[in-house]
Design a protein around this motif. Sequence first.
Motif, mmCIF file in Angstrom:
data_model
loop_
_atom_site.group_PDB
_atom_site.id
_atom_site.type_symbol
_atom_site.label_atom_id
_atom_site.label_comp_id
_atom_site.label_asym_id
_atom_site.label_seq_id
_atom_site.Cartn_x
_atom_site.Cartn_y
_atom_site.Cartn_z
ATOM 1 N N ASP A 1 0.809 -1.222 0.000
ATOM 2 C CA ASP A 1 0.000 0.000 0.000
ATOM 3 C C ASP A 1 0.840 1.269 0.000
ATOM 4 O OD1 ASP A 1 -2.405 -1.361 -0.103
ATOM 5 O OD2 ASP A 1 -2.553 -1.512 2.074
ATOM 6 N N ASP B 1 -3.896 1.512 4.687
ATOM 7 C CA ASP B 1 -4.242 0.091 4.613
ATOM 8 C C ASP B 1 -5.557 0.036 3.839
ATOM 9 O OD1 ASP B 1 -4.994 -2.535 4.905
ATOM 10 O OD2 ASP B 1 -4.805 -2.572 7.087
ATOM 11 N N ASP C 1 -7.095 -2.312 2.255
ATOM 12 C CA ASP C 1 -7.976 -3.463 2.477
ATOM 13 C C ASP C 1 -8.940 -3.226 3.637
ATOM 14 O OD1 ASP C 1 -6.823 -4.844 0.387
ATOM 15 O OD2 ASP C 1 -5.394 -5.907 1.679
ATOM 16 N N ASN C 2 -8.474 -2.519 4.675
ATOM 17 C CA ASN C 2 -9.290 -2.281 5.867
ATOM 18 C C ASN C 2 -9.810 -0.845 5.969
ATOM 19 O OD1 ASN C 2 -9.016 -4.957 6.989
ATOM 20 N ND2 ASN C 2 -6.883 -4.421 7.376
ATOM 21 N N PHE C 3 -9.579 -0.038 4.934
ATOM 22 C CA PHE C 3 -10.038 1.357 4.904
ATOM 23 C C PHE C 3 -9.550 2.148 6.113
ATOM 24 C CE2 PHE C 3 -13.155 -1.127 2.524
ATOM 25 C CZ PHE C 3 -13.072 -0.486 1.295
ATOM 26 N N THR C 4 -8.274 1.957 6.478
ATOM 27 C CA THR C 4 -7.677 2.674 7.591
ATOM 28 C C THR C 4 -6.312 3.208 7.173
ATOM 29 O OG1 THR C 4 -6.613 0.688 8.479
ATOM 30 C CG2 THR C 4 -8.812 1.222 9.327
ATOM 31 N N LYS D 1 -2.368 4.322 9.166
ATOM 32 C CA LYS D 1 -1.546 4.532 10.350
ATOM 33 C C LYS D 1 -0.867 5.885 10.201
ATOM 34 C CE LYS D 1 -0.496 -0.331 10.735
ATOM 35 N NZ LYS D 1 0.510 -1.341 10.436
#
Length: 101
Positions: free
Chosen positions: A33, A88, A90-93, A95
């Motif tokens: 990503d 990320d 895939d998880n719609f987040t 860091k």
Amino acid sequence: MVCNKLRQPQNYIEAVAPDSVEMKTAELLSGIDGTMMFRYNSKDTFQTLYVYLSEYQSGKRISHKKVLELSYEDVKSAKNGLIVITPDFDNFTAKLIAADE
């Protein structure tokens, strides 16, 4: 000398160069990503550093929210630092790491 001092930016944020060692290392650690790195500098002192997330669609801002708040109430504010954002998808987040001197 006075003219040179006046022309220097006082407070700014800039993207870390994509071909820098820092960026290449971050990309290796972040996975598929990718990552985004920003360096900030401040000539002024401040009590709080805010980071906002704004979403745009068709050139218009549709959301604007504060995602990070660093307080410097009891200590002297940082003159410079680094902000790293690793999505990320895939998880719609994402860091977010903020580091200062």
